[in-house]
Every structure is written in structure tokens, then in C-alpha cells.
Design an enzyme around this catalytic site. Structure first.
Site, PDB file in Angstrom:
ATOM      1  N   MET A 135       0.642  -1.181   0.061  1.00 23.06           N
ATOM      2  CA  MET A 135       0.061  -0.050  -0.006  1.00 23.06           C
ATOM      3  C   MET A 135       0.800   1.300  -0.163  1.00 23.06           C
ATOM      4  O   MET A 135       2.108   1.348   0.269  1.00 23.06           O
ATOM      5  CB  MET A 135      -0.933   0.106   0.981  1.00 23.06           C
ATOM      6  CG  MET A 135      -0.315   0.004   2.592  1.00 23.06           C
ATOM      7  SD  MET A 135      -1.345  -0.316   3.966  1.00 23.06           S
ATOM      8  CE  MET A 135      -1.725  -1.839   3.635  1.00 23.06           C
ATOM      9  N   CYS A 136       0.272   2.220  -0.374  1.00 20.87           N
ATOM     10  CA  CYS A 136       0.807   3.781  -0.515  1.00 20.87           C
ATOM     11  C   CYS A 136       2.171   3.738  -1.333  1.00 20.87           C
ATOM     12  O   CYS A 136       1.869   3.457  -2.438  1.00 20.87           O
ATOM     13  CB  CYS A 136       1.234   4.259   0.905  1.00 20.87           C
ATOM     14  SG  CYS A 136       1.808   5.857   1.376  1.00 20.87           S
ATOM     15  N   ILE A 137       3.279   3.894  -0.826  1.00 24.82           N
ATOM     16  CA  ILE A 137       4.510   3.982  -1.711  1.00 24.82           C
ATOM     17  C   ILE A 137       4.907   2.603  -1.923  1.00 24.82           C
ATOM     18  O   ILE A 137       5.889   2.502  -2.731  1.00 24.82           O
ATOM     19  CB  ILE A 137       5.532   5.047  -1.273  1.00 24.82           C
ATOM     20  CG1 ILE A 137       6.636   5.150  -2.175  1.00 24.82           C
ATOM     21  CG2 ILE A 137       5.949   4.491   0.140  1.00 24.82           C
ATOM     22  CD1 ILE A 137       6.166   6.224  -3.440  1.00 24.82           C
TER      23      ILE A 137
END
Length: 222
Positions: A135-137
Site C-alpha cells: 500500500m501507499c508507496i
């Protein structure tokens, strides 16, 4: 059957470690779904320490494993102790720690490398055909783990998605409330705080990611 999930943390705090909200939402959802969780982190120094009040870099030094223990309430192990055969799935929350401590993506961009112990564990899950959630980066590392053609999302950030493509990944734009699944590789990704403007925003996609990762673990049940 209780599913066992490994979670890799990258420190404690969005600017230099694991994103705390993303990590806690992940751990909460896994617990709500009855999964058994073990957190892991590399026993290495952080790239640097950021004062989260001012955003300024400090002269402190901190250890990724020690800092991750703050989120895990002490229940975290050195990633070298992780054995893929003991787990059904792997999830990696975001935060700059994923790009600074689990890899050097924050510095090197598309020429980055993944921290060797993190890469070895993630590759072991990939080779075993076990589901992984990033998730995210963290999905920026997908091409390094799975090789060219892997499908993932970091939301819609042009610079980051361009780097993903340069590394051989296939980037799909995605709303904060949704997930992207590479069905062939059993990889599930969601933008989380790459797009989220509130903790509820982040939670909507993260909960879907956790639910889908757990569903994929049942694909092998007989």
C-alpha cells in the site's frame, strides 16, 4: 482455518518510517478478520530521523526494528527470522520508511534497490504463489520483487507512477477507496495515503486490500 500473515514495518512515523495510521488499520483489520499476525522489520539503521512536528531532519540515529516495535507494542521480530513456509500472506504498509529503509527508492527512484532481507522475503512469497498486499508507496517496489509486467497502483502521482513503469511495472490509476489486483501474481495494491485526505479515506482501501489478501489465501484451501 486461521490464516497467518506476516507484516513488514519500516520504522515508526510517516516521514522516516512506517505510516502509523496505515500500519494500525492493517493490524486492526487483520485482527477483526481472525488472522494471526507477526510483524517483522529489518534490524538496520534508519536512513535518517525526521522531526514530525517541524518536518526537519535531526542529528539523531534510530534503528528500524527498534522503532517498529513502537507500533507492534514490542511484538516484532528481526526479518531474518521470517520463514515464508509459516505464513499464508505478506502485507507491507507504506510511509516513507518503505522508500527510505526497506529500499532506497526515495533517493534512487527507478534505479533503486530493495533492502536484501526484505527482497528475499518478498520474493519467497512471490515464488510460493502466496498473496502479497502493498500500500501507499510500497507498490513502487513491486517490479523489483516480481519483475517486468507486474500490475500495481500508487494512486495517480505522475512522478512515482512513471518510475514504476521505468522499472518494468504496469501502473493502473486507482481511487483511494479501491484496490488493484494482479491476478496472475496474487498481488493486491491500494493508494492509501498517496491519495487519502483522512484516516477514513485510507481505511476504506486498506480494509479492501486486507480482505482481498485473506480471500486469496483461501484459494488454496481444500
Amino acid at each position: 482455518m486461521t490464516k497467518k500473515v506476516a507484516v513488514i514495518l519500516s520504522g515508526c512515523g510517516v516521514y522516516d518510517g512506517a505510516e502509523i495510521h496505515e500500519s494500525v488499520i492493517t493490524l486492526l483489520r487483520l485482527d477483526q478478520r481472525g488472522a494471526q499476525v507477526q510483524c517483522f522489520a529489518p534490524n538496520i539503521p534508519q536512513l535518517h530521523v525526521i522531526d514530525h512536528l517541524t518536518g526537519e531532519q535531526t542529528s539523531e540515529t534510530r534503528n528500524v526494528l527498534v522503532e517498529s516495535a513502537r507500533i507492534a507494542r514490542g511484538q516484532v521480530k528481526d526479518i531474518r527470522e521470517a520463514d515464508v513456509s509459516e505464513f499464508d500472506a505478506l502485507i507491507v504498509p507504506g510511509g516513507f520508511g518503505a522508500a527510505k529503509n526497506l529500499s532506497n527508492f526515495a533517493v534512487e527512484g527507478d534505479k533503486c534497490t530493495v533492502q536484501p532481507e526484505v527482497l528475499a522475503l518478498a520474493e519467497a512469497f512471490a515464488e510460493a504463489g502466496k498473496p502479497v498486499g502493498l500500500m501507499c508507496i510500497s507498490p513502487a517496489l513491486a517490479a523489483k520483487i516480481y519483475g517486468p509486467g507486474v500490475v500495481c497502483t500508487i494512486g495517480n502521482d505522475a512522478g512515482t507512477s512513471a518510475a514504476v513503469v521505468k522499472m518494468g511495472g504496469t501502473h493502473e490509476e486507482c481511487d483511494v477507496h479501491d484496490i488493484v489486483e494482479d491476478t496472475q501474481r496474487k498481488l493486491v495494491t491500494t493508494p492509501a495515503y498517496m491519495l487519502a485526505t483522512s484516516i477514513s479515506d485510507a481505511a476504506s482501501g486498506i480494509n479492501k486490500l486486507v480482505d482481498r489478501v485473506l480471500e486469496l489465501t483461501h484459494a488454496n484451501d481444500h
